[in-house]
Design an enzyme around this catalytic site. Structure first.
Site, PDB file in Angstrom:
ATOM      1  N   ARG A 135       0.844  -1.199   0.000  1.00 49.01           N
ATOM      2  CA  ARG A 135       0.000   0.000   0.000  1.00 49.01           C
ATOM      3  C   ARG A 135       0.879   1.249   0.000  1.00 49.01           C
ATOM      4  O   ARG A 135       1.831   1.344   0.760  1.00 49.01           O
ATOM      5  CB  ARG A 135      -0.925   0.007   1.227  1.00 49.01           C
ATOM      6  CG  ARG A 135      -1.939  -1.132   1.170  1.00 49.01           C
ATOM      7  CD  ARG A 135      -2.922  -1.118   2.323  1.00 49.01           C
ATOM      8  NE  ARG A 135      -3.788  -2.294   2.253  1.00 49.01           N
ATOM      9  CZ  ARG A 135      -4.702  -2.611   3.163  1.00 49.01           C
ATOM     10  NH1 ARG A 135      -4.877  -1.835   4.219  1.00 49.01           N
ATOM     11  NH2 ARG A 135      -5.431  -3.701   3.017  1.00 49.01           N
ATOM     12  N   ARG A 145       1.734   1.346  10.263  1.00 49.41           N
ATOM     13  CA  ARG A 145       1.327   1.751   8.905  1.00 49.41           C
ATOM     14  C   ARG A 145       2.553   1.698   7.997  1.00 49.41           C
ATOM     15  O   ARG A 145       3.360   2.631   7.978  1.00 49.41           O
ATOM     16  CB  ARG A 145       0.730   3.166   8.937  1.00 49.41           C
ATOM     17  CG  ARG A 145      -0.084   3.542   7.712  1.00 49.41           C
ATOM     18  CD  ARG A 145      -0.558   4.982   7.793  1.00 49.41           C
ATOM     19  NE  ARG A 145      -1.461   5.215   8.883  1.00 49.41           N
ATOM     20  CZ  ARG A 145      -2.786   5.139   8.808  1.00 49.41           C
ATOM     21  NH1 ARG A 145      -3.358   4.832   7.654  1.00 49.41           N
ATOM     22  NH2 ARG A 145      -3.551   5.382   9.855  1.00 49.41           N
ATOM     23  N   GLU A 196      -7.259  -0.227  14.830  1.00 49.31           N
ATOM     24  CA  GLU A 196      -7.784  -1.297  13.987  1.00 49.31           C
ATOM     25  C   GLU A 196      -6.725  -2.365  13.721  1.00 49.31           C
ATOM     26  O   GLU A 196      -5.617  -2.060  13.274  1.00 49.31           O
ATOM     27  CB  GLU A 196      -8.264  -0.733  12.655  1.00 49.31           C
ATOM     28  CG  GLU A 196      -8.832  -1.802  11.721  1.00 49.31           C
ATOM     29  CD  GLU A 196      -8.961  -1.339  10.281  1.00 49.31           C
ATOM     30  OE1 GLU A 196      -8.931  -2.200   9.384  1.00 49.31           O
ATOM     31  OE2 GLU A 196      -9.082  -0.119  10.049  1.00 49.31           O
ATOM     32  N   SER A 214     -10.656  -6.109   9.839  1.00 52.98           N
ATOM     33  CA  SER A 214     -12.017  -5.708   9.479  1.00 52.98           C
ATOM     34  C   SER A 214     -12.642  -6.818   8.648  1.00 52.98           C
ATOM     35  O   SER A 214     -11.941  -7.681   8.108  1.00 52.98           O
ATOM     36  CB  SER A 214     -12.026  -4.394   8.698  1.00 52.98           C
ATOM     37  OG  SER A 214     -11.367  -4.547   7.457  1.00 52.98           O
ATOM     38  N   ARG A 241       0.481  -6.276  11.452  1.00 49.10           N
ATOM     39  CA  ARG A 241       0.193  -5.214  12.424  1.00 49.10           C
ATOM     40  C   ARG A 241      -0.177  -5.750  13.806  1.00 49.10           C
ATOM     41  O   ARG A 241      -0.033  -5.044  14.814  1.00 49.10           O
ATOM     42  CB  ARG A 241      -0.944  -4.341  11.873  1.00 49.10           C
ATOM     43  CG  ARG A 241      -1.310  -3.183  12.778  1.00 49.10           C
ATOM     44  CD  ARG A 241      -2.540  -2.452  12.296  1.00 49.10           C
ATOM     45  NE  ARG A 241      -2.280  -1.639  11.123  1.00 49.10           N
ATOM     46  CZ  ARG A 241      -3.148  -0.740  10.658  1.00 49.10           C
ATOM     47  NH1 ARG A 241      -4.309  -0.571  11.250  1.00 49.10           N
ATOM     48  NH2 ARG A 241      -2.850  -0.038   9.585  1.00 49.10           N
TER      49      ARG A 241
END
Length: 428
Positions: A258, A273, A345, A348, A387
């Site tokens: 990403r 991140r 987070e 999800s 993460r």
């Protein structure tokens, strides 16, 4: 892509969904107008084709002295048919472009608003407390010889890292724990491609508002995936699949990429991140009427992983404006990160209803063999990712910089109960 019948017959549902997402309801009106123009163009083309066919029969039967005039008329008709066909192609392209601007129709109960308008569904576990000043995950990772950000930056730039030693082993342990859970629940494991064609990336809905988050190889016209959801959605593209025996469940293991283009200045410390990470992604094809129940199951499996890692967490129902274009509902599972004093987070799960399947041509036969086909529903959810090390290190840290290993992970680490700082381990 939304259901064209829903667009025509219940546009107010679409308008309300767009408003809840913070988008203009005028996009629905534009799509309706494009649909009307498309259908009118098709009708005119079919009328002219019928006229052309009938005229062709007249020419075939006409006396010789009348044929010249009739052939001239036939040529004129052929030109009109060709123009009408071009008009259909243009109208269909305009319709598709208009419809692609519409996000999936949100499900009943999804909160309206943006990023901060979520609803907390549940909170599980006590927030950890310490009788010492807790270290953050990067400091712990460096003490343990588990995370090397400096060399990651030297080799690849900002937001890259090396997981080394126990860090690499820990990620594999978490991933393998998740894989075993997936296997126990009838998921087929797949090692997926991380480069996909534009039509697959487009079909999953990732080339919309957040296209700048995606790495693209221009010379090859391929995209690097930020989740194996993309490849897993494309796995059955343009197929009619069999759901008679229940849903098709896949667990995709892949490296993800990403750009984090909109994250300047955010989470610059550590591995919260980063540009590259690993992930085990659940992906399900099921009947539309079963999608909400399957969504609940995906969430439950994610919660089982949180409990296995002995993390304090909460589940939130994400607000419509914070959903991706494909999701009709998304639950985030957020774990407590002690040094940030906040839930962050970790995973999800999204119910994309028939949105992706319509774009990718994935269908099934509701009535069995020979029945008319219909789009399937697709769902996704992360079962493990890099993460998670952040919350695990910080939650289970001890005063000397060591980290207690949750019992569920110990079999995957050779029975190791505590991760020991390198200096202490070398002194033994």
């Amino acid at each position: 892509m939304i259901d064209p019948v829903l667009l025509r017959e219940n546009p107010d549902i679409l308008r309300a969904s767009q408003v809840a997402r913070g988008e203009s309801p005028e996009t629905v009106d534009a799509a309706l107008a494009a649909d009307t123009a498309r259908r009118a163009a098709i009708t005119e083309f079919e009328r002219l084709r019928a006229e052309q066919n009938a005229h062709g029969k007249l020419v075939a039967k006409a006396p010789k002295d009348e044929k010249q005039a009739l052939v001239a008329q036939a040529q004129e008709l052929a030109a009109r048919v060709k123009a009408a066909q071009a008009a259909v192609t243009a109208a269909e392209a305009e319709f598709e472009a208009s419809v692609r601007k519409l996000g999936n129709v949100i499900l009943d109960g999804v909160p309206s608003g943006g990023e901060d308008d979520y609803v907390v569904v549940k909170t599980v576990g006590e927030i950890p407390s310490f009788d010492f000043e807790p270290r953050d995950h990067l400091e712990l990772g460096e003490l343990l010889g588990a995370i090397d950000m400096a060399r990651g930056a030297k080799v690849s730039g900002a937001r890259f890292d090396f997981l080394r030693g126990i860090g690499a082993r820990l990620e594999l342990a978490i991933m393998n724990l998740a894989l075993d859970k997936a296997l126990a629940n009838d998921f087929v494991p797949l090692i997926t491609p991380t480069l996909v064609k534009p039509e697959i990336m487009q079909g999953t809905g990732f080339l919309g508002a957040h296209a700048d988050e995606i790495y693209r190889l221009e010379a090859d016209d391929l995209y690097l995936t930020g989740t194996s959801e993309v490849a897993l959605a494309g796995y059955h593209s343009d197929e009619i699949i069999d759901l008679e025996s229940g849903p098709l469940r896949y667990a995709g293991w892949s490296t993800c990429y990403r750009r984090e283009a909109g994250s300047a200045g955010k989470d610059t410390r550590g591995i919260i991140r980063v540009h590259q990470f690993n992930k085990l992604e659940m992906f399900v094809y099921t009947r539309p009427e079963d999608a909400e129940a399957e969504h609940a199951r995906l969430l439950a499996w994610q919660e089982e992983m949180m409990n296995a890692l002995e993390l304090s967490y909460r589940v939130i129902d994400t607000a419509a404006g914070d959903l991706g274009s494909s999701a009709a509902r998304k639950y985030d599972v957020e774990a407590w990160v002690p040094t940030q004093g906040a839930y962050r987070e970790l995973t999800s799960t999204s119910n994309c209803t028939t949105f992706q399947a319509r774009r990718l041509g994935i269908r099934y036969r509701p009535g069995g063999d020979g029945a008319k086909t219909a789009p399937v529903a697709t769902l996704n959810g992360t079962l493990a990712t890099t993460r998670w090390i952040v919350a695990l290190f910080e939650t289970h840290q001890q005063a000397d910089g060591s980290v207690r290993v949750p019992e569920a992970l110990r079999p995957y680490l050779g029975g190791l109960e505590v991760l020991t700082p390198i200096a202490a381990a070398q002194a033994k």
